[in-house]
Design a protein around this motif. Structure first.
Motif, PDB file in Angstrom:
ATOM      1  N   TYR A  97       0.831  -1.336   0.049  1.00  0.00           N
ATOM      2  CA  TYR A  97      -0.127   0.010  -0.030  1.00  0.00           C
ATOM      3  C   TYR A  97       0.870   1.108  -0.093  1.00  0.00           C
ATOM      4  CZ  TYR A  97      -3.924  -3.245   1.438  1.00  0.00           C
ATOM      5  OH  TYR A  97      -4.889  -4.200   1.339  1.00  0.00           O
ATOM      6  N   GLU A  98       0.395   2.180  -0.677  1.00  0.00           N
ATOM      7  CA  GLU A  98       0.900   3.748  -0.858  1.00  0.00           C
ATOM      8  C   GLU A  98       0.909   4.157   0.872  1.00  0.00           C
ATOM      9  OE1 GLU A  98      -0.238   8.181  -2.074  1.00  0.00           O
ATOM     10  OE2 GLU A  98      -1.127   6.427  -3.167  1.00  0.00           O
ATOM     11  N   SER A  99       2.163   4.992   1.143  1.00  0.00           N
ATOM     12  CA  SER A  99       2.503   5.182   2.702  1.00  0.00           C
ATOM     13  C   SER A  99       1.830   6.572   2.765  1.00  0.00           C
ATOM     14  CB  SER A  99       3.819   5.527   2.715  1.00  0.00           C
ATOM     15  OG  SER A  99       4.237   5.749   3.833  1.00  0.00           O
ATOM     16  N   GLY A 100       1.254   6.560   4.139  1.00  0.00           N
ATOM     17  CA  GLY A 100       0.837   7.839   4.593  1.00  0.00           C
ATOM     18  C   GLY A 100      -0.853   7.995   4.571  1.00  0.00           C
ATOM     19  N   ILE A 101      -1.356   6.887   4.036  1.00  0.00           N
ATOM     20  CA  ILE A 101      -2.965   7.054   3.888  1.00  0.00           C
ATOM     21  C   ILE A 101      -3.341   5.927   4.499  1.00  0.00           C
ATOM     22  CG2 ILE A 101      -3.060   8.805   2.171  1.00  0.00           C
ATOM     23  CD1 ILE A 101      -3.570   6.809   0.310  1.00  0.00           C
ATOM     24  N   GLY A 102      -4.816   5.809   4.665  1.00  0.00           N
ATOM     25  CA  GLY A 102      -5.462   4.624   5.209  1.00  0.00           C
ATOM     26  C   GLY A 102      -5.869   3.585   4.142  1.00  0.00           C
ATOM     27  N   HIS A 103      -5.994   2.267   4.383  1.00  0.00           N
ATOM     28  CA  HIS A 103      -6.340   1.361   3.393  1.00  0.00           C
ATOM     29  C   HIS A 103      -7.116   0.076   3.969  1.00  0.00           C
ATOM     30  CE1 HIS A 103      -3.325   3.071   0.542  1.00  0.00           C
ATOM     31  NE2 HIS A 103      -2.599   3.156   1.590  1.00  0.00           N
ATOM     32  N   ASP A 104      -7.966  -0.176   3.449  1.00  0.00           N
ATOM     33  CA  ASP A 104      -8.598  -1.551   3.616  1.00  0.00           C
ATOM     34  C   ASP A 104      -8.336  -2.502   2.384  1.00  0.00           C
ATOM     35  OD1 ASP A 104     -10.654  -1.002   1.931  1.00  0.00           O
ATOM     36  OD2 ASP A 104     -12.001  -0.339   3.531  1.00  0.00           O
ATOM     37  N   SER A 112     -10.018  -2.995  -0.294  1.00  0.00           N
ATOM     38  CA  SER A 112     -10.468  -2.482  -1.368  1.00  0.00           C
ATOM     39  C   SER A 112      -9.808  -1.307  -1.917  1.00  0.00           C
ATOM     40  CB  SER A 112     -11.991  -1.758  -0.967  1.00  0.00           C
ATOM     41  OG  SER A 112     -11.872  -0.806  -0.299  1.00  0.00           O
ATOM     42  N   SER A 113      -8.658  -0.813  -1.512  1.00  0.00           N
ATOM     43  CA  SER A 113      -7.726   0.142  -1.592  1.00  0.00           C
ATOM     44  C   SER A 113      -7.109  -0.358  -3.066  1.00  0.00           C
ATOM     45  CB  SER A 113      -6.955   0.724  -0.588  1.00  0.00           C
ATOM     46  OG  SER A 113      -6.020   1.663  -1.077  1.00  0.00           O
ATOM     47  N   VAL A 114      -6.696   0.453  -3.891  1.00  0.00           N
ATOM     48  CA  VAL A 114      -5.808   0.126  -5.036  1.00  0.00           C
ATOM     49  C   VAL A 114      -4.799   1.193  -5.156  1.00  0.00           C
ATOM     50  CG1 VAL A 114      -7.488  -1.181  -6.392  1.00  0.00           C
ATOM     51  CG2 VAL A 114      -7.247   1.079  -6.804  1.00  0.00           C
ATOM     52  N   LYS A 115      -4.675   1.886  -4.014  1.00  0.00           N
ATOM     53  CA  LYS A 115      -3.512   2.979  -4.135  1.00  0.00           C
ATOM     54  C   LYS A 115      -2.247   2.157  -3.626  1.00  0.00           C
ATOM     55  CE  LYS A 115      -6.544   6.916  -3.497  1.00  0.00           C
ATOM     56  NZ  LYS A 115      -6.958   8.101  -2.551  1.00  0.00           N
ATOM     57  N   PHE A 116      -1.524   1.774  -4.572  1.00  0.00           N
ATOM     58  CA  PHE A 116      -0.386   1.115  -4.271  1.00  0.00           C
ATOM     59  C   PHE A 116       1.131   1.808  -4.141  1.00  0.00           C
ATOM     60  CE2 PHE A 116      -2.629  -2.904  -6.085  1.00  0.00           C
ATOM     61  CZ  PHE A 116      -3.470  -2.895  -4.827  1.00  0.00           C
ATOM     62  N   ASP A 117       1.982   1.457  -3.413  1.00  0.00           N
ATOM     63  CA  ASP A 117       3.158   1.859  -3.340  1.00  0.00           C
ATOM     64  C   ASP A 117       4.082   1.704  -4.705  1.00  0.00           C
ATOM     65  OD1 ASP A 117       5.701   2.919  -1.949  1.00  0.00           O
ATOM     66  OD2 ASP A 117       6.517   0.837  -2.595  1.00  0.00           O
ATOM     67  N   HIS A 118       4.709   2.641  -5.219  1.00  0.00           N
ATOM     68  CA  HIS A 118       5.395   2.508  -6.520  1.00  0.00           C
ATOM     69  C   HIS A 118       6.972   2.400  -6.413  1.00  0.00           C
ATOM     70  CE1 HIS A 118       1.694   3.351  -8.644  1.00  0.00           C
ATOM     71  NE2 HIS A 118       1.407   4.566  -8.038  1.00  0.00           N
ATOM     72  N   GLY A 119       7.335   2.289  -5.188  1.00  0.00           N
ATOM     73  CA  GLY A 119       8.639   1.908  -4.936  1.00  0.00           C
ATOM     74  C   GLY A 119       9.032   0.446  -5.163  1.00  0.00           C
ATOM     75  N   PHE A 120      10.402  -0.197  -4.730  1.00  0.00           N
ATOM     76  CA  PHE A 120      10.858  -1.448  -5.006  1.00  0.00           C
ATOM     77  C   PHE A 120       9.939  -2.510  -4.345  1.00  0.00           C
ATOM     78  CE2 PHE A 120      12.904  -5.290  -3.267  1.00  0.00           C
ATOM     79  CZ  PHE A 120      13.340  -5.834  -4.442  1.00  0.00           C
ATOM     80  N   LEU A 121       9.621  -1.888  -2.972  1.00  0.00           N
ATOM     81  CA  LEU A 121       8.598  -3.055  -2.079  1.00  0.00           C
ATOM     82  C   LEU A 121       7.244  -3.133  -2.653  1.00  0.00           C
ATOM     83  CD1 LEU A 121       8.677  -4.705   0.396  1.00  0.00           C
ATOM     84  CD2 LEU A 121       7.846  -2.512   1.622  1.00  0.00           C
ATOM     85  N   LEU A 141      11.196   0.634   7.818  1.00  0.00           N
ATOM     86  CA  LEU A 141      11.090   1.302   9.190  1.00  0.00           C
ATOM     87  C   LEU A 141      10.786   2.876   9.028  1.00  0.00           C
ATOM     88  CD1 LEU A 141      14.507  -0.378  10.206  1.00  0.00           C
ATOM     89  CD2 LEU A 141      12.156  -1.273  10.806  1.00  0.00           C
ATOM     90  N   LEU A 142      10.933   3.128   8.212  1.00  0.00           N
ATOM     91  CA  LEU A 142      10.821   4.968   8.104  1.00  0.00           C
ATOM     92  C   LEU A 142       9.386   5.204   7.541  1.00  0.00           C
ATOM     93  CD1 LEU A 142      14.189   5.901   6.889  1.00  0.00           C
ATOM     94  CD2 LEU A 142      13.189   6.267   9.316  1.00  0.00           C
ATOM     95  N   GLU A 143       8.662   4.375   6.861  1.00  0.00           N
ATOM     96  CA  GLU A 143       7.611   4.721   6.287  1.00  0.00           C
ATOM     97  C   GLU A 143       6.298   3.721   6.654  1.00  0.00           C
ATOM     98  OE1 GLU A 143       7.719   5.035   1.924  1.00  0.00           O
ATOM     99  OE2 GLU A 143       9.357   6.334   1.957  1.00  0.00           O
ATOM    100  N   GLY A 144       5.086   4.150   6.760  1.00  0.00           N
ATOM    101  CA  GLY A 144       4.141   3.353   7.254  1.00  0.00           C
ATOM    102  C   GLY A 144       2.832   3.835   6.654  1.00  0.00           C
ATOM    103  N   THR A 145       1.870   3.157   6.788  1.00  0.00           N
ATOM    104  CA  THR A 145       0.397   3.572   6.443  1.00  0.00           C
ATOM    105  C   THR A 145      -0.557   2.625   7.242  1.00  0.00           C
ATOM    106  OG1 THR A 145      -1.084   3.582   4.453  1.00  0.00           O
ATOM    107  CG2 THR A 145       0.150   1.690   4.526  1.00  0.00           C
TER     108      THR A 145
END
Length: 275
Positions: free
Chosen positions: A104-111, A113-122, A243-247
């Protein structure tokens, strides 16, 4: 039930095998060597009621280019090979494949149904990992795991620093699940043959700063020094994003299906694990 499991040498895999064996189920361990022979994989998975895919090198490491290749191979290539073997079975078993909330994309809430995914390596790694699992031509559940709290795994790696008075800080989300709830979620999903994507996290996420304070209190060793970001970058490089990012991630699908969490309070969970 007869359940085939890979990743049995890991913290979660070991706990899962002990849990199901204690309830009278038969466990078939899938060794790494079996992935070089699809017929061997088919023989191991054939006749099983379920296959659980837990394979994957540790994320909590320095992500060199070589280690990134290892992360990809241990998740994507392993899952691809396993799914191909399952798909060739006449009666393919129920399939559970582990994943991670790092999708999931960092910094926002997700369940779920969310399709807002992280675009980094992870995020891209997890997306490809899940895409391989989704190719299974059988009932499939994908479990997106947060940090699993138990006597081993990520928590065991954190404890030495906390006992020295070191800790993290920040308002980034810390999504966790007690090992007992994780094991019960596997059992619940297998018994009810629930397909789909499930976030395996506590319904009450905390922040990294809250985790630091609560863990320090439970250990009786309040944290005096915060590990600075530059130090984490030096230790883990690009891997420090874990460790530095989270959602904030919520287990909406699991709760909707009727599952009840035993541990939703972080202090209670840590006291149970470390008591």
């Amino acid at each position: 039930m007869k359940i085939a499991v890979n990743g049995t040498s890991g913290f979660i895999g070991g706990e899962l095998c002990r849990f199901f064996r204690a309830q009278g189920h038969e466990i078939v361990a899938i060794p790494r060597a079996a992935y070089a022979d699809k017929d061997a994989l088919k023989n191991l998975a054939g006749g099983c009621d379920a296959v659980i895919n837990l394979a994957g090198a540790s994320i909590a490491a320095r992500w060199s280019e070589d280690y990134k290749k290892r992360l990809r191979a241990s998740r994507i290539e392993t899952s691809r090979t396993l799914v191909c073997a399952i798909n060739e079975l006449e009666n393919p078993p129920f399939f559970i494949s582990a994943s991670a909330v790092g999708i999931y994309e960092s910094g926002i809430g997700h369940d779920e149904s969310s399709v807002k995914f992280d675009h980094g390596f992870l995020g891209e790694l997890v997306c490809e990992w899940e895409s391989q699992a989704a190719k299974a031509r059988t009932q499939t559940a994908i479990f997106r795991l947060g940090v699993v709290l138990g006597r081993g795994g990520a928590l065991a790696k954190m404890l030495p620093a906390f006992r020295l008075g070191l800790g993290g800080s920040g308002e980034q989300a810390f999504c966790w699940i007690h090992i007992a709830d994780l094991l019960e979620a596997f059992k619940f999903t297998l018994q009810n043959r629930q397909s789909g994507v499930f976030n395996l996290v506590s319904p009450t996420p905390n922040t990294n700063g809250e985790f630091t304070q609560i863990l320090g209190k439970v250990l009786g060793r309040p944290t005096f020094f915060k590990v600075p970001k530059f130090a984490l970058n030096l230790m883990f490089g690009e891997g420090s994003v874990v460790l530095l990012e989270g959602t904030k991630v919520y287990p909406k699908a699991l709760i909707k299906s009727g599952f009840s969490f035993k541990f939703s309070d972080l202090k209670t969970a840590l006291e149970d694990v470390l008591g």
